[in-house]
Design a protein around this motif. Sequence first.
Motif: not given
Lengths: 485, 125
Positions: B21, B28, B34, B37-38, B41, B44-45, B48, B97, B101, B105, B117
């Motif tokens: 996490f 991110m 970019l 960053k994805l 993400l 992170v997902q 979870a 998602t 995304s 991009v 970015e």
Amino acid sequence: MSSNLPILLFFVPFVTAVALPILTAKRRSWCAPLAIGAVSLMIVLSIANLRLVMSQGSIEYALGGWAVPLGIAWLDDPLAAVMVLAVSAVSLLSLIYGRAVAAARFDNSMPYYTLVLLLIAGLVGIVFAADLFNVFVFLEVSAISAYALVGAAGGSAAVYAFRYLLLGSLGATLYLLGVGHLYVATGTLNMADLATRIPELITSTAIVAGFIYIFLGLSIKMALIPLHGWLPDAYASAPRAVTPLLASTVTKVALVAWVRIEYSLIAPGVEVGHVPVLVLLEELGVIAALVGGSLALIQTDLKRMFAYGGIGHVGLILIGVSLGNPTGFAGGVFYLVNDAVMQLSLFMIAGAVAHYYGARTLDELRSLRQRSPWLTGALVVVAVGMVGLPPTGGFFGKWNIVLGALEAEHYLAAFAVVASTLLTLAYFVRILTNWFHQPAMPDAAPVELARPVYVSLGIVSVAMIVLGLLSDSIFEFLLRTGGGI
Amino acid sequence: MVDVLQALVQRPNFVVFVILFLWGVYIMAAHPNLVKKLIGLYIVQTSAIFFLVAFSAKDGATVPIIFTDSATVDAAVYANPLPHVLTVTAIVVQVATLGVSLALVSAIYRKFGSLDEDEVLERVE
């Protein structure tokens, strides 16, 4: 038939969204009529639903006939009935308005209408869901459509939509983690079930961590300060046709999800490690109301100013529902409905000003010499509503939040509501002085607004006043939402 | 201190979840690219989802299909299906998602010719 109204309300926009690409593949001109027809049907159904809830009280709807706790429950209570009607009405007005101001490539664009309908379906799902995981799924259905709609203009809008997507997905993941924690601790996802099991476990670390995750996740979605970073840029750069819908529904419905969780799962007066939970939430609302109002005051861009105004109002609503007494709760929820209508009006005005005059900033407003009477009227009405003067609904919402705060003897909260009212007054004075800066040109004909634009502006302005006039009966109805208090 | 260490050693799954996490959030926040960053993400997902799977793991349990006709069902024999259902749904959401995304991009790249970015924001403002 009548007992299936909640699921019908969800299926009308959802099925239309799925069918739209097929039905309109060869007849592009069918897009708008189909979408507007579906949303009009939703209004009829949600009025029927409202009447049903008024006469029978809350209805628990078991999806697929599987009874709780095995199945997934939807709850059709006064809060949901009012919100669904608000969401459908707001969607219809913004669709009608959107046709008039949209860029040419949105005209009868299948993706645009499909995404809007999916967004609406997701919002209806969030409003009805009485199951934590169901809320997650619908949050994401609506959020994914919202990302795409924000980014639809391309260019800088895509950059801000991407940022919105990163933060929004992080929020959704935090929410999912919170749901996981609550499930580990209690073994259920149903809110009514959780409500019976949580009180004895409220001090357990897993439950507290779960609530913190859920609150953080939903705070990003509802743009509660300091997690509001994505909102102003996203709304300022999103296409004119979709900003009113997004601004008036997405953050508000995330807030509804939190209100439902807070209202049914956190009993008033609960303390975790000597921290009274509701008071903490209320203080967060106070910060959001004051900071949001102040940030709105210093903006120069009209859309950004309205966006920060909306962020401040999220704080006000959070104060209202966290006071722990029925007066504050009814005030907060009523203000939520009102705020949806007011945000719709604000962004419709901002969009129309940009469309007809090419003006985006306050300085550009200064030089206007041909003011449309419709825009002036709508701006004045929404200013009265945002500041909160009778007879608009804004007044009665704020009044009840203040009364609730005094009843709970939380004077800081009462002060914050009054202070945020003054901040709102200050930034509307800024807007109106710029608006009326130049004397109107005596002989030039004012710019003609397209009929859909002035009709929807007129309806919204009337709706704000009607909400105010009906406030007493709406309060009474909202208080019949069963649960904690 | 010993208590904390003991707690950590007994819960390797949750340590992995926390590391994943935080790692994802760091990527991110810190990477200007970019697409990276994805990826952050996505991590992170995934963390979870790992969390959901980790707490539902059960030694020696089987699929939740009831084999016997007898009225008493021994719950200890079966795995809990619900967290797995949540996991599948969460993965579906994650895929959707990711699709949106990546579309965003590629729209950004076509318009600005860069995935950095800082460069993109400079050109936006």
